[in-house]
Write an enzyme that holds these catalytic residues in place. Structure first.
Site, short mmCIF file in Angstrom:
data_model
loop_
_atom_site.label_atom_id
_atom_site.label_comp_id
_atom_site.label_asym_id
_atom_site.label_seq_id
_atom_site.Cartn_x
_atom_site.Cartn_y
_atom_site.Cartn_z
N PHE A 159 34.95 -3.99 42.67
CA PHE A 159 33.57 -4.47 42.57
C PHE A 159 32.86 -4.22 43.90
CE2 PHE A 159 30.20 -7.72 42.37
CZ PHE A 159 29.68 -7.43 41.12
N ASP A 210 40.82 -11.61 45.41
CA ASP A 210 39.57 -11.94 44.74
C ASP A 210 39.93 -12.28 43.29
OD1 ASP A 210 37.19 -11.90 43.27
OD2 ASP A 210 36.23 -10.55 44.71
N TYR A 235 31.11 -19.08 37.94
CA TYR A 235 30.13 -18.92 36.85
C TYR A 235 30.60 -17.95 35.77
CZ TYR A 235 28.62 -15.02 39.90
OH TYR A 235 28.58 -13.91 40.70
N LYS A 236 31.79 -17.37 35.94
CA LYS A 236 32.31 -16.46 34.89
C LYS A 236 33.18 -17.27 33.93
CE LYS A 236 31.62 -12.53 37.89
NZ LYS A 236 32.15 -11.72 38.99
N ARG A 269 32.01 -2.95 28.04
CA ARG A 269 32.93 -4.00 28.50
C ARG A 269 32.76 -5.24 27.63
NH1 ARG A 269 32.91 -6.86 34.38
NH2 ARG A 269 31.01 -7.70 33.46
C1 LIG Z 1 31.30 -11.48 40.06
C2 LIG Z 1 31.96 -10.93 41.27
C3 LIG Z 1 31.46 -11.20 42.54
C4 LIG Z 1 30.19 -12.01 42.69
O1 LIG Z 1 29.79 -12.13 43.99
P1 LIG Z 1 28.58 -13.12 44.35
O2 LIG Z 1 28.47 -13.03 45.81
O3 LIG Z 1 28.95 -14.49 43.88
O4 LIG Z 1 27.36 -12.61 43.66
C5 LIG Z 1 32.14 -10.70 43.63
N1 LIG Z 1 33.28 -9.97 43.48
C6 LIG Z 1 33.78 -9.68 42.25
C7 LIG Z 1 35.02 -8.89 42.12
C8 LIG Z 1 33.13 -10.15 41.12
O5 LIG Z 1 33.61 -9.87 39.92
#
Ligand SMILES: *Cc1c(COP(=O)(O)O)cnc(C)c1O
Length: 423
Positions: free
Chosen positions: A136, A208, A233-234, A382
């Protein structure tokens, strides 16, 4: 599949199978705890989880009784000041952590920055951050930014500097930043094996957990993990912009430090001392005032997980994704759909990624048909399967809808071609 000869018989059989699986589902009752719009098949809880029904009353009470009536007194009387560590302790069992090792705060991006600096501070003689070239993007962007503020520190990327991350870990590696579950393909990394390999080389690992927390059992301490970050939030359903979290293994807490030395991380925030003195515990990962209403919205979501057997949740997750893959491949394989997730259920998170050359308009057509997944550039459809509220019947209907959109070519309509800002 001979889609032209007997598609309706194929789907009728699939629906009957799915109905039997729903009838035997031990988690079926959990769906009633969430507000889900009628008729919608929501396969995007891996981006934004739905609202627990109880959240509406919780946020109303926090707003009216605590903020409007209680005003400044609520920092004490409603326990606002301690929410980041109280919720951290409630979240700890979901990630295999002990009380005092988790704090809920800030965003994932900010927490990655703090964790990377903290790890680099523990390995001052090592100049390398190893991370994923294809993970990500915010994780890599933050790693770039952290390296830029620390003279001599550089990034080494999986996929650019070597195909596999293990090959990049060596005597110069301070820290490895990796995703537990890949956000696009859903592939799981072996947390125990990678942590052991990094430790053998003298390096630390930051996990992560954005795509694993709430979707499968996570065992940080059993794996010997050092640091972790994740999102609420996921799969945790904490609400849009809900605060993220940081885990730091208890054995590192005394020596670790992070540079955002704000007053909330101070050992005595209300002593107003002239200089910074970090809290000795997990509070040292805090910086400033936290979003209390968003924290309060997380409470009903954590209540739900306190009632869930994560072994049951994982078993259902694997069964849902396996059913979707089987139906989508059988029906849509001949129409050009390919599997982009690991085929083996044990190596797959709670999502399915399908490859298709025109994935963007196909996803737009699915959304117009009330099946919400998302698109990941350049060619991924997805679908997230959150076992708390997604059933087998819906999973079957989602595959059937995908098949209909491909078989009829409906995705070619003009209205499905225009790109939105958030995909
Ligand atoms: C959703 C997600 C984020 C989100 O980062 P924010 O700073 O909270 O917007 C970060 N890393 C990964 C791998 C994600 O899936």
């Amino acid at each position: 599949m001979h889609t032209n000869s007997a598609p309706s018989a194929f789907w009728a059989k699939a629906r009957a199978r799915a109905a039997a699986l729903d009838a035997a589902d031990p988690l079926a009752a959990m769906r009633g705890l969430f507000h889900l719009p009628e008729g919608l098949i929501y396969l995007d809880g891996n981006s934004l989880g739905p609202a627990p029904k109880a959240v509406i009353a919780e946020v109303e009470a926090a707003t009216r009784d605590e903020w409007a009536e209680g005003l400044i007194r609520s920092w004490n009387t409603a326990g606002w000041f301690d929410l980041p560590v109280i919720y951290g302790d409630r979240l700890a069992p979901l990630i295999g952590a002990d009380p005092g090792e988790v704090v809920v705060c800030d965003t994932v991006s900010v927490n990655i920055a703090k964790a990377l600096h903290a790890a680099l501070n523990l390995r001052p003689d090592r100049p390398v951050i190893v991370t994923e070239g294809a993970g990500f993007h915010t994780d890599r962007y933050i790693a770039e930014g952290v390296a830029a503020t620390r003279p001599g520190v550089r990034l080494v990327l999986e996929g650019r500097d070597a195909p596999g991350i293990e090959e990049l870990i060596g005597a110069e590696t301070a820290v490895v930043l990796v995703n537990h579950v890949d956000d696009r393909t859903g592939a799981i990394r072996d947390m125990g094996a990678l942590t052991a390999a990094a430790h053998a080389a003298g390096a630390l690992v930051i996990w992560d957990l954005c795509h694993s927390v709430g979707a499968m059992p996570v065992e940080l301490n059993a794996a010997g993990a050092d640091l972790a970050v994740g999102c609420t939030y996921k799969y945790l359903n904490g609400g849009p912009g809900a605060p993220a979290f940081v885990f730091c293994a208890g054995r590192h807490l005394a020596d670790i430090s992070q540079p955002l030395s704000g007053w909330w991380g101070h050992a005595a925030p209300f002593a107003f001392e002239p200089g910074y003195r970090a809290d000795p515990g997990i509070r040292k990962f805090l910086c400033g005032t936290q979003p209390i209403l968003s924290l309060r919205a997380l409470s009903p979501a954590l209540d739900i997980f306190e009632r869930v057997d994560m072994g049951q949740l994982r078993a259902k997750s694997m069964a849902l994704t396996a059913l979707f893959i089987e139906l989508a491949e059988t029906a849509c394989g001949p129409l050009g759909i390919t599997l982009a997730s690991p085929r083996e259920a044990g190596r797959r998170g709670s999502q399915v990624a399908l490859g298709f050359g025109h994935a963007y308009p196909v996803m737009q057509a699915l959304i117009a048909a009330d099946v919400i997944g998302d698109f990941r550039a350049p060619d991924i459809l997805r679908f997230g399967f959150a076992p708390l509220y997604i059933g087998f019947g819906e999973t079957c209907r989602a595959a059937e809808t995908l098949h209909r959109i491909l078989a009829t070519g409906r995705w070619r309509e003009e209205r499905f071609q225009a790109r939105h800002a958030v995909t």
